[in-house]
Scaffold this active site. Structure first.
Site, short mmCIF file in Angstrom:
data_model
loop_
_atom_site.label_atom_id
_atom_site.label_comp_id
_atom_site.label_asym_id
_atom_site.label_seq_id
_atom_site.Cartn_x
_atom_site.Cartn_y
_atom_site.Cartn_z
N GLY A 225 5.45 -17.95 6.39
CA GLY A 225 6.39 -17.95 5.27
C GLY A 225 7.14 -16.64 5.18
O GLY A 225 8.33 -16.61 4.82
N ASN B 245 6.11 -14.47 0.45
CA ASN B 245 5.26 -13.28 0.50
C ASN B 245 5.38 -12.52 -0.82
O ASN B 245 6.48 -12.22 -1.26
CB ASN B 245 5.69 -12.39 1.67
N THR B 246 4.25 -12.22 -1.43
CA THR B 246 4.24 -11.52 -2.71
C THR B 246 4.09 -10.01 -2.57
O THR B 246 4.07 -9.30 -3.58
CB THR B 246 3.11 -12.05 -3.61
N ARG C 165 -8.88 -17.45 0.58
CA ARG C 165 -8.85 -15.99 0.74
C ARG C 165 -7.94 -15.33 -0.29
O ARG C 165 -8.31 -14.34 -0.92
CB ARG C 165 -8.38 -15.63 2.15
N LYS D 161 -4.77 -19.12 10.47
CA LYS D 161 -3.51 -19.53 9.84
C LYS D 161 -3.00 -20.82 10.47
O LYS D 161 -2.98 -20.96 11.70
CB LYS D 161 -2.45 -18.43 9.95
N HIS E 210 -0.64 -13.09 12.83
CA HIS E 210 -1.60 -13.44 11.78
C HIS E 210 -2.96 -13.80 12.38
O HIS E 210 -3.07 -14.06 13.57
CB HIS E 210 -1.09 -14.62 10.94
N HIS E 211 -3.94 -13.87 11.52
CA HIS E 211 -5.31 -14.23 11.90
C HIS E 211 -5.37 -15.62 12.52
O HIS E 211 -4.48 -16.45 12.35
CB HIS E 211 -6.22 -14.18 10.66
N GLY F 99 -6.12 -22.78 -6.10
CA GLY F 99 -6.53 -22.37 -4.76
C GLY F 99 -7.48 -21.19 -4.83
O GLY F 99 -7.45 -20.30 -3.98
N THR G 114 2.64 -21.38 1.37
CA THR G 114 3.58 -21.43 2.48
C THR G 114 3.57 -22.81 3.13
O THR G 114 2.76 -23.66 2.79
CB THR G 114 3.25 -20.35 3.53
N GLY H 194 3.01 -19.06 -4.21
CA GLY H 194 2.96 -18.32 -2.95
C GLY H 194 2.55 -19.20 -1.79
O GLY H 194 2.36 -18.70 -0.68
#
Length: 242
Positions: free
Chosen positions: A141, A100-101, A12, A135, A131-132, A8, A76, A74
């Protein structure tokens, strides 16, 4: 020094992770996106970091297993069937999966679990996330991760005790339920607040993400921590020693 492969890489998060790897002592083994072969990346890597899509998970796990390397996930929007695939693959390789990391969110989840375990079900729990506008999944997540932490603290099943998408005449709030609300707009990287609402008092635990770099740093820390671990399924709290 580790060779980190990014699944990926054009997204972003993938781009943010690449910048963190480039600035670290580690090497970027390469990156792939939709339509690319994860097996080709896996053989060049010591660990994979996957921020792609749920539909790609099976192929990504297979590539990591074939190469005998760890993978940090990571992505979601995972469903029960995806978690079953992770559980099965974790019998052969080390896997860390998280919603979430961020190291801050990891600590927040720990605090939410502690608070939920000490406050009775007369304290209502509501999780609000922003969120933006781009999403695609809701609740996030991270919101689900925090909801699970609250459910664990109360020793209840989250799926059987959650309220989402209230609209119209919904009736009164169920005792002990964990509520979720999702806001979308602008360029917000990710804000999460867990509200504990009691009789004449409220407690709010929050995390505000100002830049995706915080998630990228956590993902790289998780990836390097995974290398050399025995096969199994790991979590971000273990990375922090919680």
């Amino acid at each position: 020094m580790a060779r980190i492969g990014i699944i990926g890489s054009a997204g972003r998060m993938g781009q943010a992770i690449a910048r963190v790897v480039d600035a670290s002592e580690h090497d970027l083994a390469g990156g792939i996106d939709q339509g690319d072969d994860p097996a080709a990346l896996a053989v060049k890597s010591d660990v994979l970091v996957d921020f792609s899509a749920p539909s790609a998970l099976a192929a990504n796990l297979s590539a990591a297993r074939s190469a005998g390397i760890a993978i940090a996930i990571g992505t979601t929007g995972l469903e029960a069937e995806h978690h079953a695939l992770i559980d099965e693959a974790a019998n052969a390789i080390p896997i860390l999966q998280t919603g979430n990391t961020s190291l801050g969110v990891t600590l927040l989840a720990h605090l939410v679990r502690e608070a939920a375990s000490r406050l009775g079900d007369d304290w209502d729990i509501e999780i609000v996330e922003t969120h933006h506008r781009m999403k695609v999944d809701a609740p996030s997540g991270t919101a689900l991760l925090l909801g699970q932490a609250a459910a664990d603290g109360r020793a209840i099943d989250l799926a059987q005790n959650s309220e989402r998408g209230r609209d119209g005449i919904t009736g009164k709030r169920a005792t002990g339920a964990i509520g979720f609300a999702a806001l979308r707009g602008g360029t917000v990287a990710g804000d999460h607040t867990v509200h504990f609402l009691g009789q004449n008092e409220r407690l709010a635990l929050s995390h505000l993400a100002e830049d995706r770099t915080i998630f990228a740093r956590g993902a790289v820390k998780a990836a390097e921590w995974l290398i050399g671990r025995p096969a199994g399924r790991y979590t971000m709290p273990q990375v922090l020693g919680l």
